[in-house]
Scaffold this active site. Sequence first.
Site, mmCIF file in Angstrom:
data_model
loop_
_atom_site.group_PDB
_atom_site.id
_atom_site.type_symbol
_atom_site.label_atom_id
_atom_site.label_comp_id
_atom_site.label_asym_id
_atom_site.label_seq_id
_atom_site.Cartn_x
_atom_site.Cartn_y
_atom_site.Cartn_z
ATOM 1 N N HIS A 183 0.820 -1.228 0.000
ATOM 2 C CA HIS A 183 0.000 0.000 0.000
ATOM 3 C C HIS A 183 0.844 1.264 0.000
ATOM 4 O O HIS A 183 0.319 2.356 -0.191
ATOM 5 C CB HIS A 183 -0.927 -0.008 1.223
ATOM 6 C CG HIS A 183 -1.985 -1.069 1.137
ATOM 7 N ND1 HIS A 183 -3.309 -0.774 0.907
ATOM 8 C CD2 HIS A 183 -1.906 -2.412 1.207
ATOM 9 C CE1 HIS A 183 -3.997 -1.901 0.848
ATOM 10 N NE2 HIS A 183 -3.175 -2.914 1.033
ATOM 11 N N ASP A 193 3.370 9.294 -0.996
ATOM 12 C CA ASP A 193 2.243 8.519 -0.489
ATOM 13 C C ASP A 193 1.994 7.372 -1.445
ATOM 14 O O ASP A 193 2.069 7.575 -2.664
ATOM 15 C CB ASP A 193 0.996 9.416 -0.424
ATOM 16 C CG ASP A 193 0.089 9.041 0.733
ATOM 17 O OD1 ASP A 193 0.130 7.871 1.135
ATOM 18 O OD2 ASP A 193 -0.640 9.918 1.236
HETATM 19 P P1 ADP Z 1 -2.832 6.338 4.932
HETATM 20 O O1 ADP Z 1 -3.172 4.969 4.514
HETATM 21 O O2 ADP Z 1 -1.386 6.647 4.811
HETATM 22 O O3 ADP Z 1 -3.335 6.705 6.281
HETATM 23 P P2 ADP Z 1 -4.876 7.326 3.032
HETATM 24 O O4 ADP Z 1 -5.226 8.717 2.661
HETATM 25 O O5 ADP Z 1 -4.724 6.400 1.883
HETATM 26 O O6 ADP Z 1 -3.565 7.381 3.923
HETATM 27 O O7 ADP Z 1 -6.006 6.713 3.936
HETATM 28 C C1 ADP Z 1 -6.454 7.318 5.102
HETATM 29 C C2 ADP Z 1 -7.843 6.792 5.424
HETATM 30 O O8 ADP Z 1 -8.107 7.027 6.810
HETATM 31 C C3 ADP Z 1 -8.918 7.498 4.631
HETATM 32 O O9 ADP Z 1 -9.902 6.582 4.245
HETATM 33 C C4 ADP Z 1 -9.466 8.513 5.629
HETATM 34 O O10 ADP Z 1 -10.813 8.853 5.439
HETATM 35 C C5 ADP Z 1 -9.275 7.806 6.940
HETATM 36 N N1 ADP Z 1 -9.071 8.806 7.991
HETATM 37 C C6 ADP Z 1 -8.115 9.725 8.020
HETATM 38 N N2 ADP Z 1 -8.270 10.535 9.105
HETATM 39 C C7 ADP Z 1 -9.331 10.097 9.752
HETATM 40 C C8 ADP Z 1 -9.991 10.516 10.928
HETATM 41 N N3 ADP Z 1 -9.603 11.571 11.645
HETATM 42 N N4 ADP Z 1 -11.059 9.816 11.310
HETATM 43 C C9 ADP Z 1 -11.461 8.761 10.579
HETATM 44 N N5 ADP Z 1 -10.880 8.331 9.460
HETATM 45 C C10 ADP Z 1 -9.831 8.991 9.043
HETATM 46 O O1 F6P Z 2 -1.849 2.451 4.147
HETATM 47 C C1 F6P Z 2 -0.615 2.537 4.757
HETATM 48 C C2 F6P Z 2 -0.681 2.115 6.208
HETATM 49 O O2 F6P Z 2 0.600 1.980 6.637
HETATM 50 C C3 F6P Z 2 -1.361 0.811 6.500
HETATM 51 O O3 F6P Z 2 -0.567 -0.318 6.321
HETATM 52 C C4 F6P Z 2 -1.666 1.031 7.925
HETATM 53 O O4 F6P Z 2 -2.669 0.194 8.413
HETATM 54 C C5 F6P Z 2 -2.098 2.493 7.947
HETATM 55 O O5 F6P Z 2 -1.255 3.103 7.028
HETATM 56 C C6 F6P Z 2 -2.100 3.119 9.330
HETATM 57 O O6 F6P Z 2 -0.976 2.818 10.084
HETATM 58 P P1 F6P Z 2 -1.000 1.918 11.391
HETATM 59 O O7 F6P Z 2 -1.616 0.598 11.034
HETATM 60 O O8 F6P Z 2 0.427 1.816 11.786
HETATM 61 O O9 F6P Z 2 -1.857 2.646 12.389
#
Ligand code: ADP
Ligand code: F6P
Length: 452
Positions: free
Chosen positions: A158, A354
């Site tokens: 991912h 990202d």
């Molecule tokens: P990462 O996987 O690095 O966290 P992404 O943008 O791909 O980044 O995914 C983040 C996910 O987590 C999104 O679906 C987003 O809506 C969710 N998310 C981020 N911040 C919050 C929050 N404060 N509360 C709930 N969900 C959140």
């Molecule tokens: O999408 C990237 C990612 O590292 C996932 O593997 C992971 O679940 C998410 O971000 C949030 O991080 P964590 O699982 O360490 O809270």
Amino acid sequence: MGRLVIVSNRVPDPRERNKPAGGLAVGLADALRGDQSTLWFGWSGRQMEADADPVPSLDTHGTVTYATIPLTPTQHRGYYQRFSNAILWPLCHYRLGLMDYARADWQQYLEVNRMFARVLAPLLKPDDIIWVHDYHLFPLAQALRELGVTAPIGFFLHIPFPPWSLFRALPPATALLDDMKAYDLIGVQTEEDAQNLWECLRVEGMTDPSRVVACPIGIDPVSFSEEARDAFEGPEVRRLRESLHDEPLIIGVDRLDYSKGLEERFHGYEKLLIRYPEHHRHVTYLQVAPVSRGEVEEYRLLRRQLDETIGRINGAFAAYDWTPIRYLTRPIARQTLAGFYRLADVALVTPLRDGMNLVAKEYVAAQNPDNPGALVLSHLAGAAPELDEALLVNPHDSDAIADALHLALTMKKEERRRRWNILNNEIRNTTAGSWARDFLKALNRTRKTGTG
Ligand code: ADP
Ligand code: F6P
């Protein structure tokens, strides 16, 4: 059709209404809304002292059975905090300077992968197809093969994958890549990641480039757009709207992680206030940044640094009736977030790197087609090749962020609609469901042809 076995470090708790923030849990949960019988195996999120391998807790919801295990505090530190998040995470996000390697962490990481394999193997059935997710579990297929598992095993990364010239800085780089050859098929988010990973695996003797595929993850745009419409009428969005007095809102939503470029983004917003003073006392920037991996040193430092930067900017520009930045580190219910996206005139999504960035896709899905907002997106996010009708910026260039924000805040409705229609087509073409179907189809094909 055989059962699908998903393995990931983070597994959402099916009893919790809110999924943990993070693309993996959100994307996979959206992809699993079909009728496929599934076992989802991984860490329970809990820590427990133990002398022997844990017994998984099973919990079935609809077609999905969740099988989760705790980690001991030693495993949690060596495998999760250290090797996964203080070594692999910075390396894969091109931040070699933040990589803090110790051989003991590598050994703990391998040991936890072997333990995952030992606990999972007895749960497997003859026709299962196994799909492993993310950097925590690079060596899992090899560990399963050593226990005699012959099922097809696919892997999806991912996060980004760096070029060989960078990856080779990891002391056990070749051992890790060698283990990865045990996967039948490896999926990554972008063509750039696929090229990088293939280059590394070729060095390790893999001969068939079709075993590495770019397969970008998506969201469930139809249900997210419905959630946004519903939440828009709800009390939280109403309160936020009333607090803005018909003035524009910029929104940012990210886990509190240095890869998200938050510090650089705040500097970009500060530049907007310096160079375009007409926005003073009008625009509000709401940054939602739930605390993530709070036990890892680099994340603690970041939190302190951001508190300081935001305090400084608000101190310098605020008026008694206007706060330029509103900052929340609490998680927010996903539905409420969807409503906030719909209300926001601009989304500011500027990671330094990202894998994909689902927030950018969620923002597009949440918009009102008659009056959509504008998306400012880092050209270094995995989502950028698909979402190139966004206002693309270099996240290291605070002046470019300021210019893009100004353009977004002043953009005519016709231009916003033109761009949004193209973006919306993109996110409807590649969804979480089509991503999972495409990957699993390719995994079945690879298995049948059985190339090296
Ligand atoms: P990462 O996987 O690095 O966290 P992404 O943008 O791909 O980044 O995914 C983040 C996910 O987590 C999104 O679906 C987003 O809506 C969710 N998310 C981020 N911040 C919050 C929050 N404060 N509360 C709930 N969900 C959140
Ligand atoms: O999408 C990237 C990612 O590292 C996932 O593997 C992971 O679940 C998410 O971000 C949030 O991080 P964590 O699982 O360490 O809270």
